[in-house]
Design a protein around this motif. Structure first.
Motif, mmCIF file in Angstrom:
data_model
loop_
_atom_site.group_PDB
_atom_site.id
_atom_site.type_symbol
_atom_site.label_atom_id
_atom_site.label_comp_id
_atom_site.label_asym_id
_atom_site.label_seq_id
_atom_site.Cartn_x
_atom_site.Cartn_y
_atom_site.Cartn_z
ATOM 1 N N ILE A 154 0.813 -1.221 0.000
ATOM 2 C CA ILE A 154 0.000 0.000 0.000
ATOM 3 C C ILE A 154 0.851 1.278 0.000
ATOM 4 O O ILE A 154 0.488 2.245 -0.687
ATOM 5 N N PRO A 155 1.976 1.357 0.742
ATOM 6 C CA PRO A 155 2.777 2.596 0.691
ATOM 7 C C PRO A 155 3.217 2.983 -0.713
ATOM 8 O O PRO A 155 3.237 4.168 -1.055
ATOM 9 N N ASP A 156 3.549 2.000 -1.550
ATOM 10 C CA ASP A 156 3.935 2.309 -2.932
ATOM 11 C C ASP A 156 2.750 2.871 -3.715
ATOM 12 O O ASP A 156 2.915 3.805 -4.517
ATOM 13 N N ALA A 157 1.557 2.317 -3.487
ATOM 14 C CA ALA A 157 0.362 2.816 -4.173
ATOM 15 C C ALA A 157 0.053 4.239 -3.733
ATOM 16 O O ALA A 157 -0.327 5.096 -4.553
ATOM 17 N N VAL A 158 0.210 4.522 -2.439
ATOM 18 C CA VAL A 158 -0.039 5.878 -1.931
ATOM 19 C C VAL A 158 0.944 6.873 -2.532
ATOM 20 O O VAL A 158 0.567 8.001 -2.896
ATOM 21 N N CYS A 159 2.199 6.476 -2.651
ATOM 22 C CA CYS A 159 3.208 7.370 -3.245
ATOM 23 C C CYS A 159 2.859 7.718 -4.685
ATOM 24 O O CYS A 159 3.032 8.870 -5.119
ATOM 25 N N GLU A 160 2.360 6.737 -5.439
ATOM 26 C CA GLU A 160 1.949 6.997 -6.824
ATOM 27 C C GLU A 160 0.797 7.992 -6.873
ATOM 28 O O GLU A 160 0.755 8.875 -7.744
ATOM 29 N N GLU A 161 -0.141 7.861 -5.944
ATOM 30 C CA GLU A 161 -1.303 8.753 -5.921
ATOM 31 C C GLU A 161 -0.900 10.168 -5.506
ATOM 32 O O GLU A 161 -1.372 11.159 -6.084
ATOM 33 N N ILE A 162 -0.011 10.281 -4.528
ATOM 34 C CA ILE A 162 0.426 11.605 -4.070
ATOM 35 C C ILE A 162 1.234 12.323 -5.150
ATOM 36 O O ILE A 162 1.090 13.528 -5.355
ATOM 37 N N SER A 163 2.063 11.565 -5.857
ATOM 38 C CA SER A 163 2.908 12.170 -6.887
ATOM 39 C C SER A 163 2.144 12.509 -8.159
ATOM 40 O O SER A 163 2.678 13.172 -9.052
ATOM 41 N N GLY A 164 0.900 12.041 -8.270
ATOM 42 C CA GLY A 164 0.105 12.327 -9.461
ATOM 43 C C GLY A 164 0.278 11.315 -10.568
ATOM 44 O O GLY A 164 -0.277 11.493 -11.669
ATOM 45 N N GLN A 165 1.045 10.236 -10.319
ATOM 46 C CA GLN A 165 1.234 9.219 -11.356
ATOM 47 C C GLN A 165 -0.059 8.464 -11.637
ATOM 48 O O GLN A 165 -0.241 7.916 -12.722
ATOM 49 N N GLN A 166 -0.936 8.417 -10.623
ATOM 50 C CA GLN A 166 -2.227 7.757 -10.785
ATOM 51 C C GLN A 166 -3.339 8.726 -10.398
ATOM 52 O O GLN A 166 -3.357 9.246 -9.300
ATOM 53 N N SER A 167 -4.233 8.974 -11.339
ATOM 54 C CA SER A 167 -5.331 9.904 -11.082
ATOM 55 C C SER A 167 -6.698 9.232 -11.152
ATOM 56 O O SER A 167 -7.713 9.855 -10.846
ATOM 57 N N ALA A 168 -6.734 7.956 -11.552
ATOM 58 C CA ALA A 168 -8.014 7.244 -11.643
ATOM 59 C C ALA A 168 -8.614 7.069 -10.254
ATOM 60 O O ALA A 168 -7.903 6.831 -9.281
ATOM 61 N N LYS A 169 -9.923 7.187 -10.159
ATOM 62 C CA LYS A 169 -10.589 7.050 -8.862
ATOM 63 C C LYS A 169 -10.471 5.638 -8.311
ATOM 64 O O LYS A 169 -10.383 5.438 -7.096
ATOM 65 N N THR A 170 -10.479 4.647 -9.187
ATOM 66 C CA THR A 170 -10.328 3.249 -8.770
ATOM 67 C C THR A 170 -9.414 2.542 -9.757
ATOM 68 O O THR A 170 -9.373 2.889 -10.952
ATOM 69 N N ARG A 171 -8.710 1.513 -9.274
ATOM 70 C CA ARG A 171 -7.796 0.771 -10.156
ATOM 71 C C ARG A 171 -7.324 -0.506 -9.452
ATOM 72 O O ARG A 171 -7.412 -0.641 -8.238
ATOM 73 N N TRP A 172 -6.822 -1.431 -10.279
ATOM 74 C CA TRP A 172 -6.126 -2.593 -9.756
ATOM 75 C C TRP A 172 -4.680 -2.189 -9.485
ATOM 76 O O TRP A 172 -4.007 -1.660 -10.362
#
Length: 459
Positions: free
Chosen positions: A252-270
């Motif tokens: 989960i920490p890696d997923a959170v880092c992607e979301e904070i950095s803007g690499q992932q903007s989709a509301k939901t994803r695998w």
């Protein structure tokens, strides 16, 4: 008479070596190197074979010597030296992991001459605490690779293939071992639960049951998390705590880092699909784990009996329409709980009263030390060290006593009060230097009532 001024420099404990070996292998003279499964030495890329053989031989000699005097499987725990400490853990029959640590020491230097005195602090290393670290490492290994003895069989006893799998795992874990600061949640494999009101609980269960009904045969287990808090899990407790800590510490920490950095903007994803995991208490079987995440904090875990992309597509169609709104409800509850906890004690109490609570029956954890809203970042302090030391001592006491209370004073005149009842333990520290024993006990009981209504041992 002139007094010499002195300076004291303190050095903490460090990881020196970590190795895994099989005590039943390499028993013939000249084949001792065959018992070595993995060997790590800090700040050294290539370790001489003779050194590896020597370290494994010493460890096995200690284990064999101790076993001559007892039948207790866990009797051989540590070897104490003046400068180094070895801690042993038997992962599976004949498979041992050993960690070698430097003993903390202080160097006392005189400003008038070059003389210096070295003092070693053996008491600052807690064997039980280090052994918990070894156990957690193996739990992660077993989750990803299965039991090490079964991995050997799966590799058809192909030594090179077996050693390669072990090296890939341990090379990613061992160099990153942190002896400090101490995270109590990670060390004890504890779980932070998110308590729900009845309406939200029913909504969550409805969501989970709808997913399971898509295919009850393939969807064997589920787990639902909001940030670092567990909402629900259908797994047995031991598998829940292993998988939970792996997710909140690694995935989960890696997923959170992607979301904070803007690499992932989709509301939901695998964020993960079809990762094979081995669950020890679920019929000792392999499952296919897939993680679906909402950008506002929820992570849903699907454990399938076998890969099935069509099923994941059907599950996604349901989750994408419901997980965001459900996460919003969970966020409101989390904010309310944190707000209540934050205002339940006055500002003076926050500075003077610290507590850590464990419930071993469900691995629940609660604390008000360090970062209140991110308890996984609890930093090292005198209180945390005392919790670790006293808990290891309690394990020898509570075998014969279900109820225990300890009241003592620390070196800085704070009051330390420990309550243990059945599977629940509460560690409290009160910074009231002028309070007597009765006043300290009454104050802690009053403050505890505000945090643990109807679940602990105070009136």
């Amino acid at each position: 008479m002139k007094t010499m001024s002195q300076n004291r420099v303190k050095y903490s404990s460090n990881l020196l070596k970590y190795f895994v070996f099989n005590s039943d292998w390499g028993s013939d003279e000249g084949s001792e190197h065959l018992k070595i499964v993995y060997f790590y030495k800090a700040n050294c890329v290539d370790v001489l074979t003779d050194e590896m053989i020597s370290e494994c031989g010493l460890a096995q000699a200690v284990i064999t010597f101790v076993n001559n005097f007892t039948t207790d499987k866990d009797s051989c725990e540590a070897l104490h030296g003046i400068k180094n400490r070895l801690i042993f853990y038997e992962m599976e029959t004949n498979f041992w992991s050993v960690i070698v640590l430097s003993v903390p020491y202080s160097v006392l230097k005189s400003n008038e001459d070059s003389n210096q005195i070295i003092e070693y602090h053996n008491e600052e290393i807690n064997d039980s605490f280090i052994k918990l670290i070894l156990q957690n490492i193996y739990q992660y290994f077993r989750l990803i690779n299965g039991p090490i003895d079964k991995l050997w069989q799966t590799c058809n006893e192909n030594r090179d293939q077996f050693l390669s799998v072990c090296k890939v795992f341990y090379d990613n874990i061992i160099p990153n071992i942190r002896l400090s600061p101490i995270s109590l949640i990670e060390v004890y494999s504890a779980i932070q639960y998110l308590p729900l009101d009845s309406l939200t609980f029913m909504s969550t269960q409805s969501f989970v049951n709808h997913l399971k009904c898509i295919d009850c045969q393939l969807i064997r287990h589920t787990m639902f998390l909001y940030n670092d808090q567990l909402v629900c899990s259908s797994l047995p407790l031991n598998d829940t705590k292993t998988l939970y800590n792996y997710l909140v510490s690694v995935i989960i920490p890696d997923a959170v880092c992607e979301e904070i950095s803007g690499q992932q903007s989709a509301k939901t994803r695998w964020i993960l699909k079809d990762l094979k995991v081995y669950l020890q208490d679920c019929d000792q079987q392999w499952y296919q784990m897939s993680l679906y995440r909402s950008i506002n904090g929820s992570t849903f875990v699907l454990l399938l009996s076998q890969p099935n992309q069509l099923l994941l597509t059907k599950c996604e169609a349901l989750m994408v329409s419901r997980i965001v709104s459900l996460t919003t409800k969970l966020a409101e509850i989390a904010i309310k709980i944190n707000g209540t906890t934050n205002t339940s004690t006055d500002p003076v109490a926050k500075e003077t009263f610290k507590f850590v609570y464990f419930n071993s029956s469900n691995n629940a954890f609660k604390a008000n030390i360090s970062a209140l809203f991110d308890q996984r970042k609890i930093t090292e302090s005198e209180f945390v060290k005392l919790v670790v030391d006293i808990d290891s001592d309690l394990q020898t006491v509570i075998k014969s006593h279900n109820v225990c209370e300890i009241i003592s004073k620390t070196t800085n005149d704070s009051w330390l009060i420990v309550h243990h009842s059945d599977d629940r333990t509460l560690f409290s520290m009160l910074n009231h230097k002028n309070a007597n024993l009765i006043e300290a006990s009454d104050t802690v009981n009053a403050l505890t009532c505000k945090q643990f209504k109807n679940i602990l041992f105070v009136d």
